[in-house]
Design a protein around this motif. Structure first.
Motif, PDB file in Angstrom:
ATOM      1  N   VAL A  13       0.860  -1.187   0.000  1.00 14.99           N
ATOM      2  CA  VAL A  13       0.000   0.000   0.000  1.00 14.99           C
ATOM      3  C   VAL A  13       0.889   1.226   0.000  1.00 14.99           C
ATOM      4  O   VAL A  13       1.841   1.316   0.784  1.00 14.99           O
ATOM      5  CB  VAL A  13      -0.889  -0.006   1.268  1.00 14.99           C
ATOM      6  CG1 VAL A  13      -1.777   1.230   1.286  1.00 14.99           C
ATOM      7  CG2 VAL A  13      -1.734  -1.277   1.316  1.00 14.99           C
ATOM      8  N   ASN A  14       0.641   2.148  -0.890  1.00 17.04           N
ATOM      9  CA  ASN A  14       1.508   3.328  -0.953  1.00 17.04           C
ATOM     10  C   ASN A  14       1.103   4.363   0.098  1.00 17.04           C
ATOM     11  O   ASN A  14       0.136   4.176   0.843  1.00 17.04           O
ATOM     12  CB  ASN A  14       1.529   3.928  -2.365  1.00 17.04           C
ATOM     13  CG  ASN A  14       0.166   4.480  -2.778  1.00 17.04           C
ATOM     14  OD1 ASN A  14      -0.697   4.755  -1.937  1.00 17.04           O
ATOM     15  ND2 ASN A  14      -0.034   4.627  -4.071  1.00 17.04           N
ATOM     16  N   ALA A  15       1.840   5.457   0.131  1.00 23.80           N
ATOM     17  CA  ALA A  15       1.642   6.471   1.177  1.00 23.80           C
ATOM     18  C   ALA A  15       0.214   7.014   1.171  1.00 23.80           C
ATOM     19  O   ALA A  15      -0.326   7.371   2.218  1.00 23.80           O
ATOM     20  CB  ALA A  15       2.635   7.606   0.974  1.00 23.80           C
ATOM     21  N   ASP A  16      -0.403   7.028  -0.016  1.00 27.98           N
ATOM     22  CA  ASP A  16      -1.772   7.545  -0.097  1.00 27.98           C
ATOM     23  C   ASP A  16      -2.803   6.465   0.169  1.00 27.98           C
ATOM     24  O   ASP A  16      -4.006   6.685  -0.037  1.00 27.98           O
ATOM     25  CB  ASP A  16      -2.035   8.140  -1.486  1.00 27.98           C
ATOM     26  CG  ASP A  16      -0.961   9.134  -1.884  1.00 27.98           C
ATOM     27  OD1 ASP A  16      -0.374   9.738  -0.966  1.00 27.98           O
ATOM     28  OD2 ASP A  16      -0.702   9.274  -3.096  1.00 27.98           O
TER      29      ASP A  16
END
Ligand code: SF4
Lengths: 361, 648
Positions: free
Chosen positions: B451-454
């Motif tokens: 999962v990315n930062a966003d």
């Protein structure tokens, strides 16, 4: 904007995207690290603009590169990619393209990568005619290793490794490709976005190996190498435009709206030369036939490129012919051999039991 | 040397009479002739007949690197040795008890190898003074006493053949070419071999040229009858079938078994097989074999060079195929950079090295196992990869399946080290049940794994499986998993280029650790120590299995205790190897190199192993090895030192 010209023969088995795409879709999150002003930026921008137009499923596009400045290309595109080793990208791409007809396979290479260390793979990819597009960034210098002469550098060139002038003679990539039986050979210029895009379009449409030589400026180590064909003041005299079906004319425009110079074939030697159209008459000017089965004229055209400091060069599609492709034939052999085999395990069991067997109870 | 002596019941018994059948427990025959004389075919047909009869056997072809070296010369001699027995056979045999020599050069080239008192069957046709001089015989060895110590049957085999086939309208040259079948017929009679399978073979092989077919069949039968009716061959021999485990058998060479194993690796994993290969002796037969079996989804790409062969295989692996490249040592040298790339990319690939004599071009048609250190270390940087080796021709099948299993499971190139002896040698193979083969799970990545930062899904190509440390294999064409890999160092996890010192140190160690994890999947080492009282362990790898086994058997027959173990996995070593080495007072490591496994064992386990090393381009001789082992098992004081030749 989608122009949905699919399916091109070259992309016959590659799935098209359902949703429209934009340039952003093809931009990876990696910071681009070429030198300021490098011609590679322009090519990247052109490709990132062209791919959404092509409208393929992004995940079915693969860029494979070798080593050199331009070979960083795959990192900046949000497709599948492999930054491989020096000179070997065409070989790696051959394995991938042969085993995966549903992929649009691209090779990004440079003059050192493709013509020096990887020369063997390049000529054999071309003769096999594996379905892929090779972008050969020719800056006529080794950039990444900081400025040694390359196999396309002019003889006598002063570089770090040739302080008294290069004793080598350069290769002409288009002549080499034609000699290697290439079925599609074109040349374009980094800064001419429109021409570059039109050549990319024809190259991807072509089934087989398409070789696109891109004149690419390296402002750091070989600035101005292609000024003759880029500079608005000299370009008309330097660029010999090749357009299929049109007479090959260049130079300042004459009364008929076409260049005052043209290419004719010398009736005695068969070779090509530049003439003033006025001297010979417009009907004697060679009409470009990129689809000619015989590559002789395409080769003669390639020889109009100077081998020293560039003053003149044909730009456009030299040759585009249909020819058997290695990967189609290889896959067909596998397909036809597999006909009627429903269960590979049973077939394997039969294979293991083939020949003279005996049973011990 | 019981191995050699058992063959010495020669046919010159004092009072020969018709239909005497002598029972033998084992025989070693060498067929030798000019490279154009068809000796490989003769030998392999005799082998097939022996296999069908139920003997256990082992074969060793030996041929010149030149396709047709000048006729009648020593370099032009080609031979095929077959060892068959009524018991388990481990080697092609040290010293032939029977030599079939089709010309003077074949006699001269092989004489020194024969067992004392061996039988020599020789074609006198070419024993002209000119031919003899050409190979350095001043006198005719058939007449000058050279062969007094042997039992010689000399006759004009070529002439007899030409006479036998004269009715078929062949040219004299073509007629003479059937002489190998005459020889085969005679030997088949002598050793009570059934010839039916050879008759069927000839009918099929020459179906399109009936004259040649009939001539060969006639020559074969005439040779058989010649044995039966000629006084000289009053005795025939029999070697009873060997007890073998129940099952269906066939005779198989190492290269064929290896090709079949690769196909099995492909079917067991469900991955299409892609072979990228450049012709090279002695590996080309794998390319030939695989190119015949496209029905299994096999693509064979004959590349422009060794580098392109491995490159294309790696490209195919990137696309989800089982990428394979096959070559010999010089080819590995050329492929090294691409194998290093595969280590970096962490993609599955099987690299087969059918080792031959080196360095450089070396001895293309001879055997050697001197590429182990090349496999271990022959790349720039810390570039570890799993290495495995088959121990016999038939075992090449299992080794290939194992190579595919490790490559796919651990996302790594795997080096499979066969050699010239395994490649061309053959033995009976109990055909396996496919159900017994391991299932290989490619376990492709199908969805984002991070999962990315966003908070959005993303794919990290270097996020590893905790158990195997393997990274996910995400194929082009999988939406959402677009990623870039390459030869530059990548950050663990997200896989972006990283020049961070700590990351590089971590990645170097994790690539090493991943290869070491392979050991977790290996069964315990099998040690053959019948009474558990041996003080000496003989440890080998690869094709020396046969000679070591035969030597150990010989030493035990003399009443000494000796343990034997053989390594399939050379990197990583099995986890229990260290303990095993320390359990024995002495460890002897026989190798066809100057001590490459010894070096690795000493470095890793600090164990003072002794080497037994020969690099003659030929398999180790069991009897000589037995002598070396005896020096180590005999009571102290009788010679702890190995012979000069054996110090590694
Ligand atoms: S060295 Fe030249 S080719 Fe390389 S990135 Fe810089 S400008 Fe571009």
């Amino acid at each position: 904007m989608t122009s949905t010209r699919l399916p091109f023969p070259g992309l016959r088995d590659v799935p098209a995207s359902e949703a429209p795409q934009s340039r952003k879709d093809y931009t990876s999150d990696q910071e681009v690290r070429w030198c300021p002003g490098c011609g590679d930026y322009a090519v990247l921008a052109a490709v990132q603009g062209f791919l959404p137009e092509l409208g393929l499923k992004r995940e079915n596009i693969v860029f494979i590169s070798g080593i050199g400045c331009s070979s960083r290309f795959p990192y900046y595109l949000d497709t599948f990619g492999m930054h491989s080793i020096h000179g070997r990208a065409p070989a790696i791409a051959t394995g991938l393209a042969t085993s995966r007809p549903d992929l649009s396979v691209w090779v990004v290479t440079g003059d050192g990568d493709a013509l020096s260390i990887g020369g063997n793979h390049l000529i054999h990819a071309l003769r096999r005619n594996v379905n892929m597009t090779i972008l050969l960034f020719n800056n006529r210098i080794y950039g990444l290793t900081k400025g040694q002469y390359s196999p396309t550098s002019e003889s006598g060139k002063i570089t770090k490794s040739s302080p008294k002038g290069s004793p080598d003679s350069p290769l002409n990539p288009v002549s080499l490709a034609l000699g290697a039986e290439a079925s599609f050979v074109a040349r374009t210029i980094d800064s001419d976005r429109q021409h570059l895009t039109s050549v990319l379009s024809a190259a991807t449409a072509h089934r087989g190996t398409s070789l696109v030589e891109i004149y690419q400026n390296c402002p750091i180590f070989n600035d101005g190498a292609f000024d003759a064909v880029k500079n608005p003041e000299t370009k008309a005299d330097a660029v010999i435009p090749l357009v299929h079906g049109e007479p090959i004319r260049f130079g300042p425009k004459g009364e008929d709206g076409l260049g005052i110079r043209g290419i004719v074939r010398d009736p005695l030697s068969g070779s090509l030369r530049v003439v003033d159209v006025a001297d010979v008459g417009a009907d004697r000017i060679l009409v470009h036939d990129a689809h000619a089965a015989d590559p002789t004229t395409a080769f003669a055209l390639s020889r109009l490129t100077g081998s020293g400091h560039l003053t003149q060069a044909p730009i456009g599609i030299f040759r585009s012919v249909e020819r058997q492709t290695y990967d189609d034939v290889a896959r067909e052999q596998v397909r036809s051999a597999s006909e009627g085999i429903t269960d590979r395990s049973t077939a394997l069991d039969n294979l293991l039991h083939s020949g003279d067997t005996w049973t011990v109870v | 040397m019981p191995e050699a002596q058992a063959t010495l019941a020669t046919p010159n018994s004092t009072e020969p009479h018709r239909d005497t059948i002598h029972q033998l427990d084992r025989v070693v025959i060498r067929f030798a002739g000019d490279s154009g004389d068809g000796m490989q075919l003769t030998g392999s047909r005799f082998t097939q007949e022996s296999a069908a009869f139920g003997n256990d056997l082992s074969t060793l072809p030996n041929f010149p690197a030149e396709i047709r070296a000048p006729q009648g010369t020593l370099p032009g001699v080609s031979s095929f040795q077959v060892h068959f027995a009524d018991h388990n056979v481990l080697t092609p045999g040290d010293a032939p008890g029977v030599l079939v020599a089709m010309n003077p050069a074949a006699l001269k080239a092989n004489l020194a190898d024969l067992a004392a008192g061996a039988t020599i069957i020789v074609d006198t046709h070419d024993f002209t003074s000119r031919a003899l001089k050409r190979i350095g015989y001043e006198e005719n060895p058939l007449e000058d006493g050279t062969l007094d110590a042997y039992s010689v049957h000399a006759f004009d085999l070529t002439g007899l053949t030409v006479e036998a086939v004269k009715d078929f309208g062949l040219t004299r040259k073509d007629a003479a070419r059937a002489k190998n079948m005459f020889a085969l017929g005679l030997l088949s009679w002598m050793y009570s071999r059934p010839v039916e399978s050879t008759l069927t073979f000839l009918e099929r092989r020459f179906a399109s040229s009936p004259q040649i077919r009939d001539a060969n069949i006639a020559a074969l039968k005439t040779g058989w009858n010649f044995g039966e009716t000629t006084e000289a061959f009053a005795v025939k021999f029999e070697v009873k079938p060997a007890p073998m485990a129940p099952g269906t058998y066939r005779n198989i060479t190492g290269n064929t078994a290896l090709a079949y194993g690769l196909i099995a690796g492909s079917t067991q994993s469900g991955l299409p097989l892609f072979l990228g290969s450049y012709p090279i002796t002695p590996a080309s037969d794998i390319l030939h074999e695989l190119s015949k079996h496209k029905q299994f989804g096999v693509t064979t790409f004959q590349a422009e060079d060794e580098i392109a062969g491995v490159g294309a295989a790696l490209g195919a692996s990137f696309g989800g195929a089982l990428g394979v490249t096959t070559t010999s040592g010089p080819g590995i040298a050329l492929k090294a950079e691409t194998i290093g790339l595969a280590v970096m990319l962490e993609l599955p690939m099987v690299v087969v090295n059918v080792q031959r004599g080196g360095p450089s071009t070396g001895l293309p048609t001879k055997t050697e196992q001197a590429d182990l250190l090349q496999a271990m270390f022959g790349r720039n940087g810390e570039s570890p990869l799993p290495i495995i080796a088959p121990q016999s021709p038939a075992d090449c099948f299992d080794a290939a399946v194992e190579a595919a299993r490790i490559a796919v499971t651990y996302r790594t190139p795997v080096m499979l080290l066969s050699d010239g002896m395994l490649a061309n040698g053959s033995e009976p193979w109990r055909i396996p049940e496919l159900a017994d083969l391991p299932r290989i799970d490619p376990d492709f990545a199908t969805s984002p794994n991070h999962v990315n930062a966003d908070g959005g899904p993303e794919f990290w190509p270097y996020l590893r499986d905790e158990q195997t440390l393997a990274r996910p294999w995400a194929l082009p064409g999988t939406a959402g998993l677009e990623h870039r890999i390459g030869g530059l160092e990548k950050a663990d996890g997200h896989g972006n280029i990283s020049y961070d010192p700590a990351n590089h140190d971590h990645m170097v160690r994790i690539r090493q650790a991943k290869v070491e994890r392979v050991a977790e999947s290996l069964p315990p080492l099998q040690v053959d120590d019948p009474h558990g009282d041996a003080k000496l362990l003989v440890l080998g790898w690869g094709s020396t299995y046969g000679p070591i086994g035969a030597a150990v058997r010989e030493v035990r027959d003399q009443g000494y205790a000796v343990a034997q173990a053989h390594l399939r996995h050379l990197n990583p070593f099995p986890k229990d190897l260290g303990t095993l080495l320390k359990r024995y007072e002495k460890v002897l490591v026989p190798e066809m190199n100057l001590g490459q496994l010894s070096l690795l064992l000493r470095a890793k386990y600090l164990v003072d192993v002794a080497g037994y090393n020969q690099v003659r381009g030929l398999p180790l001789r069991a009897s000589e090895l037995a002598d070396a082992i005896l020096q180590l098992v005999e009571p102290a004081g009788s010679g702890q030192n190995l012979t000069k030749e054996s110090i590694g």
